[in-house]
Design an enzyme around this catalytic site. Sequence first.
Site, short mmCIF file in Angstrom:
data_model
loop_
_atom_site.label_atom_id
_atom_site.label_comp_id
_atom_site.label_asym_id
_atom_site.label_seq_id
_atom_site.Cartn_x
_atom_site.Cartn_y
_atom_site.Cartn_z
CE1 TYR A 131 86.99 -7.14 -17.19
CE2 TYR A 131 86.94 -6.49 -19.50
CZ TYR A 131 86.78 -7.46 -18.52
OH TYR A 131 86.40 -8.74 -18.88
CB SER B 206 89.07 -9.89 -21.38
OG SER B 206 88.41 -9.00 -22.26
#
Length: 247
Positions: free
Chosen positions: A144, A131
């Site tokens: 995250y 990501s």
Amino acid sequence: MNTGVAVVTGATSGIGEATARHLAGLGFDVVIGARREGRLREVAESIGARWEMLDVTDSASVDRFCAKIDECRVLVNNAGGALGLDRIEDASVDEWRAMYDVNVLGTLRMTKKLLPLLEASGDGHVVTVGSIAGYEPYVRGAGYNAAKFAERAFSRVLRMELLGRPVRVSEIDPGMVETEFSTVRLHGDAERARAVYRGMTPLSADDVAECISFVVTRPPHVNIDALVVLARDQSGATTVYRREDGS
Ligand code: NAP
């Protein structure tokens, strides 16, 4: 083109489902896994893939899944996601642990198990869905961020350790993609999840699946190490252009 068996984790929705569909369309023999049995069966039937239940956070489940696979050319480590949007002072240790388990250890479990088959294929390929959150930390994103930074470290080290062996290692690092990701992250709050994409045009799961398809269909001597793919309306983890009328 060297197709063969492609394993896609987390293929009951979003990027994983789209990737499985694209790879099947390219002639790969696709095997998909995830935890929701009904959706897994539906996706498999609609694209002509094989399916097995899989929870990448459970070593016994990974063992059972991989025991059904006797050849593997491509592994797409896609299962993952985020939980919560809390500041560190309010962070849930359990959510951090769960994010690390699914994104990082899940990728480790699957890769360790399938690496012998990937290598034996003569042109193995480990593709991990990271990501932009693995490049740029952002406020309320630390749990995250930490997992996706770790997942990127995993891919970089794997690439170095496999140098000289017939296995490619690639990471695909998307920005905002409209999938079930935000609904899961926001604990099922569909309205808040929709607001994440308000006024901007995010990537679709198909956009990312096309990138993965491109990466795995290059000739064997070509290793795309990392591909960062963002919507035109997004230039960084939190730098997003939004139209004022919300369209
Ligand atoms: P999604 O629609 O929520 O899909 C996540 C998939 O992972 C589902 O199929 C889910 O299936 C599966 N999964 C979750 N936990 C699992 C487990 N323990 N074992 C096996 N499968 C599991 O989200 P997505 O956007 O497609 O996310 C796919 C990947 O892209 C993730 O790694 C995510 O971090 C990454 N990513 C997403 C975005 C974004 O904006 N959407 C951006 C960058 C990166 P089950 O619930 O059926 O198990």
